[in-house]
Design a protein around this motif. Structure first.
Motif, PDB file in Angstrom:
ATOM      1  N   ALA A 301      -5.395  -3.159   7.619  1.00 20.44           N
ATOM      2  CA  ALA A 301      -4.783  -3.908   6.522  1.00 20.44           C
ATOM      3  C   ALA A 301      -3.320  -3.518   6.334  1.00 20.44           C
ATOM      4  O   ALA A 301      -2.563  -4.220   5.648  1.00 20.44           O
ATOM      5  CB  ALA A 301      -5.560  -3.659   5.227  1.00 20.44           C
ATOM      6  N   MET A 302      -2.902  -2.404   6.944  1.00 20.15           N
ATOM      7  CA  MET A 302      -1.510  -1.959   6.842  1.00 20.15           C
ATOM      8  C   MET A 302      -0.600  -2.654   7.845  1.00 20.15           C
ATOM      9  O   MET A 302       0.626  -2.574   7.741  1.00 20.15           O
ATOM     10  CB  MET A 302      -1.433  -0.439   7.060  1.00 20.15           C
ATOM     11  CG  MET A 302      -2.179   0.399   6.038  1.00 20.15           C
ATOM     12  SD  MET A 302      -1.460   0.279   4.384  1.00 20.15           S
ATOM     13  CE  MET A 302       0.115   1.093   4.629  1.00 20.15           C
ATOM     14  N   ILE A 303      -1.180  -3.319   8.844  1.00 16.25           N
ATOM     15  CA  ILE A 303      -0.374  -3.926   9.909  1.00 16.25           C
ATOM     16  C   ILE A 303       0.627  -4.949   9.381  1.00 16.25           C
ATOM     17  O   ILE A 303       1.796  -4.937   9.795  1.00 16.25           O
ATOM     18  CB  ILE A 303      -1.284  -4.561  10.979  1.00 16.25           C
ATOM     19  CG1 ILE A 303      -2.066  -3.465  11.709  1.00 16.25           C
ATOM     20  CG2 ILE A 303      -0.469  -5.362  11.989  1.00 16.25           C
ATOM     21  CD1 ILE A 303      -3.063  -3.994  12.708  1.00 16.25           C
ATOM     22  N   PRO A 304       0.238  -5.862   8.461  1.00 15.58           N
ATOM     23  CA  PRO A 304       1.237  -6.811   7.952  1.00 15.58           C
ATOM     24  C   PRO A 304       2.447  -6.123   7.341  1.00 15.58           C
ATOM     25  O   PRO A 304       3.588  -6.557   7.544  1.00 15.58           O
ATOM     26  CB  PRO A 304       0.454  -7.606   6.900  1.00 15.58           C
ATOM     27  CG  PRO A 304      -0.968  -7.501   7.327  1.00 15.58           C
ATOM     28  CD  PRO A 304      -1.106  -6.141   7.932  1.00 15.58           C
ATOM     29  N   TYR A 305       2.192  -5.041   6.586  1.00 13.83           N
ATOM     30  CA  TYR A 305       3.315  -4.307   5.993  1.00 13.83           C
ATOM     31  C   TYR A 305       4.213  -3.720   7.080  1.00 13.83           C
ATOM     32  O   TYR A 305       5.444  -3.822   7.014  1.00 13.83           O
ATOM     33  CB  TYR A 305       2.807  -3.192   5.079  1.00 13.83           C
ATOM     34  CG  TYR A 305       3.726  -1.994   5.055  1.00 13.83           C
ATOM     35  CD1 TYR A 305       5.002  -2.095   4.508  1.00 13.83           C
ATOM     36  CD2 TYR A 305       3.338  -0.787   5.632  1.00 13.83           C
ATOM     37  CE1 TYR A 305       5.864  -0.998   4.531  1.00 13.83           C
ATOM     38  CE2 TYR A 305       4.193   0.292   5.649  1.00 13.83           C
ATOM     39  CZ  TYR A 305       5.458   0.188   5.106  1.00 13.83           C
ATOM     40  OH  TYR A 305       6.315   1.248   5.137  1.00 13.83           O
ATOM     41  N   VAL A 306       3.615  -3.088   8.104  1.00 10.93           N
ATOM     42  CA  VAL A 306       4.407  -2.444   9.157  1.00 10.93           C
ATOM     43  C   VAL A 306       5.275  -3.464   9.880  1.00 10.93           C
ATOM     44  O   VAL A 306       6.479  -3.263  10.071  1.00 10.93           O
ATOM     45  CB  VAL A 306       3.476  -1.719  10.162  1.00 10.93           C
ATOM     46  CG1 VAL A 306       4.289  -1.192  11.343  1.00 10.93           C
ATOM     47  CG2 VAL A 306       2.747  -0.574   9.479  1.00 10.93           C
ATOM     48  N   ILE A 307       4.661  -4.578  10.273  1.00  6.83           N
ATOM     49  CA  ILE A 307       5.404  -5.594  11.024  1.00  6.83           C
ATOM     50  C   ILE A 307       6.466  -6.253  10.157  1.00  6.83           C
ATOM     51  O   ILE A 307       7.600  -6.503  10.596  1.00  6.83           O
ATOM     52  CB  ILE A 307       4.427  -6.642  11.594  1.00  6.83           C
ATOM     53  CG1 ILE A 307       3.553  -5.988  12.675  1.00  6.83           C
ATOM     54  CG2 ILE A 307       5.176  -7.835  12.171  1.00  6.83           C
ATOM     55  CD1 ILE A 307       2.508  -6.887  13.259  1.00  6.83           C
ATOM     56  N   THR A 308       6.123  -6.531   8.901  1.00  4.60           N
ATOM     57  CA  THR A 308       7.102  -7.135   7.994  1.00  4.60           C
ATOM     58  C   THR A 308       8.268  -6.185   7.742  1.00  4.60           C
ATOM     59  O   THR A 308       9.435  -6.592   7.745  1.00  4.60           O
ATOM     60  CB  THR A 308       6.435  -7.491   6.651  1.00  4.60           C
ATOM     61  OG1 THR A 308       5.353  -8.386   6.890  1.00  4.60           O
ATOM     62  CG2 THR A 308       7.438  -8.178   5.730  1.00  4.60           C
ATOM     63  N   SER A 309       7.962  -4.919   7.544  1.00  6.55           N
ATOM     64  CA  SER A 309       9.013  -3.937   7.304  1.00  6.55           C
ATOM     65  C   SER A 309       9.941  -3.825   8.502  1.00  6.55           C
ATOM     66  O   SER A 309      11.164  -3.769   8.353  1.00  6.55           O
ATOM     67  CB  SER A 309       8.383  -2.574   6.990  1.00  6.55           C
ATOM     68  OG  SER A 309       9.375  -1.611   6.728  1.00  6.55           O
ATOM     69  N   LEU A 310       9.359  -3.815   9.708  1.00  4.75           N
ATOM     70  CA  LEU A 310      10.192  -3.742  10.910  1.00  4.75           C
ATOM     71  C   LEU A 310      11.048  -4.985  11.064  1.00  4.75           C
ATOM     72  O   LEU A 310      12.216  -4.913  11.455  1.00  4.75           O
ATOM     73  CB  LEU A 310       9.309  -3.552  12.146  1.00  4.75           C
ATOM     74  CG  LEU A 310       8.631  -2.188  12.296  1.00  4.75           C
ATOM     75  CD1 LEU A 310       7.648  -2.201  13.454  1.00  4.75           C
ATOM     76  CD2 LEU A 310       9.676  -1.098  12.508  1.00  4.75           C
ATOM     77  N   GLY A 311      10.457  -6.151  10.766  1.00  8.54           N
ATOM     78  CA  GLY A 311      11.217  -7.398  10.875  1.00  8.54           C
ATOM     79  C   GLY A 311      12.323  -7.509   9.843  1.00  8.54           C
ATOM     80  O   GLY A 311      13.417  -7.997  10.123  1.00  8.54           O
ATOM     81  N   GLU A 312      12.049  -7.060   8.623  1.00  7.60           N
ATOM     82  CA  GLU A 312      13.012  -7.190   7.524  1.00  7.60           C
ATOM     83  C   GLU A 312      14.091  -6.114   7.565  1.00  7.60           C
ATOM     84  O   GLU A 312      15.263  -6.384   7.322  1.00  7.60           O
ATOM     85  CB  GLU A 312      12.274  -7.117   6.177  1.00  7.60           C
ATOM     86  CG  GLU A 312      11.373  -8.301   5.882  1.00  7.60           C
ATOM     87  CD  GLU A 312      12.152  -9.543   5.486  1.00  7.60           C
ATOM     88  OE1 GLU A 312      13.329  -9.411   5.121  1.00  7.60           O
ATOM     89  OE2 GLU A 312      11.572 -10.635   5.545  1.00  7.60           O
ATOM     90  N   THR A 313      13.689  -4.857   7.821  1.00  7.15           N
ATOM     91  CA  THR A 313      14.637  -3.740   7.709  1.00  7.15           C
ATOM     92  C   THR A 313      14.880  -2.998   9.019  1.00  7.15           C
ATOM     93  O   THR A 313      15.794  -2.178   9.106  1.00  7.15           O
ATOM     94  CB  THR A 313      14.115  -2.712   6.673  1.00  7.15           C
ATOM     95  OG1 THR A 313      12.914  -2.100   7.169  1.00  7.15           O
ATOM     96  CG2 THR A 313      13.798  -3.387   5.348  1.00  7.15           C
ATOM     97  N   GLY A 314      14.051  -3.269  10.041  1.00  9.86           N
ATOM     98  CA  GLY A 314      14.206  -2.579  11.306  1.00  9.86           C
ATOM     99  C   GLY A 314      13.604  -1.184  11.320  1.00  9.86           C
ATOM    100  O   GLY A 314      13.722  -0.466  12.321  1.00  9.86           O
ATOM    101  N   LYS A 315      12.947  -0.782  10.233  1.00  5.27           N
ATOM    102  CA  LYS A 315      12.347   0.554  10.170  1.00  5.27           C
ATOM    103  C   LYS A 315      11.119   0.518   9.271  1.00  5.27           C
ATOM    104  O   LYS A 315      10.902  -0.441   8.530  1.00  5.27           O
ATOM    105  CB  LYS A 315      13.355   1.566   9.628  1.00  5.27           C
ATOM    106  CG  LYS A 315      13.842   1.257   8.208  1.00  5.27           C
ATOM    107  CD  LYS A 315      14.930   2.218   7.770  1.00  5.27           C
ATOM    108  CE  LYS A 315      15.429   1.874   6.347  1.00  5.27           C
ATOM    109  NZ  LYS A 315      16.505   2.769   5.917  1.00  5.27           N
ATOM    110  N   GLU A 316      10.314   1.602   9.356  1.00 10.34           N
ATOM    111  CA  GLU A 316       9.108   1.716   8.528  1.00 10.34           C
ATOM    112  C   GLU A 316       8.985   3.173   8.104  1.00 10.34           C
ATOM    113  O   GLU A 316       9.145   4.082   8.918  1.00 10.34           O
ATOM    114  CB  GLU A 316       7.889   1.261   9.322  1.00 10.34           C
ATOM    115  CG  GLU A 316       6.640   1.068   8.481  1.00 10.34           C
ATOM    116  CD  GLU A 316       5.921   2.388   8.241  1.00 10.34           C
ATOM    117  OE1 GLU A 316       5.578   2.667   7.066  1.00 10.34           O
ATOM    118  OE2 GLU A 316       5.711   3.122   9.220  1.00 10.34           O
ATOM    119  N   LEU A 317       8.685   3.414   6.832  1.00 10.50           N
ATOM    120  CA  LEU A 317       8.839   4.742   6.256  1.00 10.50           C
ATOM    121  C   LEU A 317       7.547   5.475   5.895  1.00 10.50           C
ATOM    122  O   LEU A 317       7.579   6.680   5.691  1.00 10.50           O
ATOM    123  CB  LEU A 317       9.699   4.649   4.975  1.00 10.50           C
ATOM    124  CG  LEU A 317      11.122   4.130   5.148  1.00 10.50           C
ATOM    125  CD1 LEU A 317      11.722   3.809   3.792  1.00 10.50           C
ATOM    126  CD2 LEU A 317      11.970   5.156   5.867  1.00 10.50           C
TER     127      LEU A 317
END
Length: 613
Positions: A301-317
């Motif tokens: 369920a975390m995958i959408p957040y990870v991919i969206t974060s990478l697409g939007e900001t280029g990083k994931e925290l």
């Protein structure tokens, strides 16, 4: 492993091909979306040789391990051309949250290989630049960077494919609709400011975006069904896609695109706000609870957040840092078990699972070691918590969506944060050491667990086969030898008869009659497996004398088999006896070498409950 037979048995026990509405796989699991979940025989699936376990949440997930791709392909072949019988599905309406989770996982999970491959390529290029092997000003570096960036840049097209596949609509038309948003000429017009039928189009760059594409394809799915229904068959091949494109692309440019874009930005913003407010605490707590999330499959369920974060900001925290802490903590715990345990089978399982966890694949460690031993679970949670806190305090950023491990550490390389990779390595070491030390201290050999309580409650088992008894670790089958299915013994038979070793009830007989499961009157579940890979005989040379549900007495003949013909056919007749439930029994061998059916070969004295139900 016989992938064809494993695939066949799995498909039979998830309700058959007609019960499968969607199938995909991740690095270790087959992930089924089923018409009727009640048709799943979870216990039978657990007993399939080659299956590590099963979880049922929004999807039915069968854990295979490293051979998942091969088994997936065999299941796909069996599903080819099969029509799903939705009319005979369960009348019980699924929970709305399960429907949403299944939809989200089905869209985002298949994206991971492409995104991970491109991301790792980019991070390796940065590494080569840092060590002076390949200068970033060269055309080679720049071209390869574009190659690595392609999966994220064209993420809308990839999402269009997975969404169309999930909704069972024409994926090529879906890609065409979303592709219309990425045409360079249209992008230039939107940037300069333009209108459609007098209505202004919002200036949005749809590259790297996820949610506009999802909304676009969902809308297209309704249009495709509508126009297919009303159009004459003679013009349907061009009329349906033409009308769908004519409506859905303008609708996306004017309405759906801005909605999806705003939602995506808000989604990423919420996560960034959570990190800004809670920081290392969020990473530490997530890492500590990841064992439970991975076991149930909820980590997806975390995958959408990870991919969206990478697409939007280029990083994931948050997630990748927590996942690194958990993966390495699993490895540390397994290596500690390897040192402390006296069980050769468990040692073998732990060392292989530990190596796998070091490389980011934790299911073998979780299902083979962690969830079977409470003390190991506590050690993993402690190591994950400390490691996650360290990574959170150091604000480690990830730039690739892939399972963190030693081989993928380049995912933490940053051009703007030169210490980011070093901080990731520090967190890795802290996670490993904390978990390793915790399990070294906490470990208690399962054989002694509850022994005092059960000293007077011994259960004796006679030999179910006459012949030469050998340790389970000597069996020429990795699944049985590693005791992945449970502890037990093996016998090289001298007589082709399988007997009941104790009083009990027959619970399961394989169609090929080479394997049988029974439950003793005391509740001990035993699996008998006659020969290695003898399932390929298709039942030839085997004769069953019992049926499922039948009561049996110690010494009763269960199955007769032609020992000579099995050997002539080229199969190893070694018969395996495994205690499948409960796990972690106190298992004492009484007899060795040659045994007869009257001889007591082992005693169960005590047992410890599973760490996770």
């Amino acid at each position: 492993m016989d992938e064809k037979n494993v695939a066949k048995e799995i498909l039979e026990n998830v309700g058959g091909a007609n019960n499968v509405s969607h199938l995909e796989h991740c690095s270790t699991r087959l992930r089924f979306t089923l018409v009727d979940d009640s048709k799943v025989d979870a216990e039978a699936i657990k007993k399939i040789s080659g299956v590590l376990g099963i979880t049922q949440t929004a999807q039915t997930q069968v854990i295979i391990g490293g051979a998942v791709v091969e088994v997936y392909r065999e299941v796909e072949k069996l599903l080819s051309g099969i029509q799903v019988d939705t009319e005979k599905g369960s009348k019980k309406r699924p929970k709305w949250q399960d429907v949403i989770l299944d939809f989200v996982i089905s869209i985002f999970q298949p994206l991971i290989p492409a995104i991970a491959g491109g991301g790792i390529l980019k991070s390796l290029l940065m590494l080569l630049n840092l060590i002076g092997v390949l200068d970033k000003t060269t055309s080679t570096y720049q071209i390869l960077t574009f190659v690595g960036d392609a999966p994220l840049y064209f993420l809308p097209l990839l999402v269009a494919i997975t969404t169309a596949n999930k909704l069972k609509v024409n994926s090529l038309v879906a890609v065409s609709a979303v592709g219309g948003l990425l045409i360079p000429g249209l992008t230039a017009l939107i940037t300069e400011g333009t209108t459609l039928a007098g209505l202004p189009i919002q200036n949005i760059n749809y590259a790297y975006q996820v949610f506009p594409a999802i909304l676009c394809v969902i809308s297209y799915s309704f249009l495709e069904k509508f126009f297919t229904k009303i159009s004459p068959k003679v013009i349907r091949s061009f009329f349906v896609p033409m009308m769908s494109l004519l409506i859905v692309v303008p609708l996306t440019l004017l309405v759906l695109g801005p909605i999806g874009f705003t939602f995506g930005q808000g989604f990423a913003s919420v996560i960034m706000t959570v990190f800004a407010r809670f920081g290392w605490i969020a990473v530490a707590l997530l890492a500590a609870f990841l064992p439970f999330m991975v076991v149930t499959g909820m980590h997806k369920a975390m995958i959408p957040y990870v991919i969206t974060s990478l697409g939007e900001t280029g990083k994931e925290l948050i997630y990748n840092a927590a996942s690194l802490a958990h993966n390495i903590a699993e490895a540390g715990a397994c290596f500690a078990v390897t040192i402390r345990s006296k069980d050769k089978g468990l040692k073998a399982t732990a060392v292989s699972a530990g190596i796998s966890a070091l490389f980011g694949i934790t299911e073998p460690a979780l299902y083979g070691v962690t969830i079977l031993h409470k003390r190991v679970l506590y050690g993993v949670m402690f190591g994950s918590l400390i490691g996650g806190a360290t990574l959170g305090l150091l604000s480690v950023e990830a730039y690739v969506a892939v399972g963190p491990g030693i081989a993928s550490l380049s995912m933490f390389i940053s051009e703007t944060l030169p210490n980011n990779l070093m901080y990731a390595v520090i967190g890795l070491v802290v996670s490993f050491v904390a978990s390793f030390a915790a399990v070294l201290v906490l470990w208690k050999e399962p054989a002694t667990a509850g022994a005092q309580e059960n000293e007077t409650n011994e259960i004796d088992f006679n030999a179910p086969v006459e012949g030469q008894m050998i340790p389970l670790s000597d069996v020429k089958d990795d699944v049985f030898a590693s005791k992945m299915l449970g502890d037990g013994v093996a016998i090289i038979p001298t007589k082709g008869e399988l007997y009941a070793p104790a009083n009990g009830t027959i619970k399961m007989i394989y169609n090929t009659k080479h394997a049988l499961g029974m439950q003793t009157d005391e509740g001990i579940e035993i699996l008998f497996h006659i020969g290695i890979d003898t399932v390929n005989l298709g039942g030839k040379y085997f004769e069953s004398f019992v049926s499922e549900g039948q009561k049996v007495t110690q010494g009763d003949v269960l199955i007769k088999f032609d020992l000579l013909k099995i050997k002539e056919a080229g199969f190893d007749p070694t018969t395996i006896i495994v205690i499948t439930e409960p796990k972690n029994v106190k298992f004492n061998l009484v007899s060795e070498e040659q045994v007869t059916k009257e001889e007591k070969i082992f005693v169960i004295e005590g047992k410890e409950e599973n760490a996770i139900a």
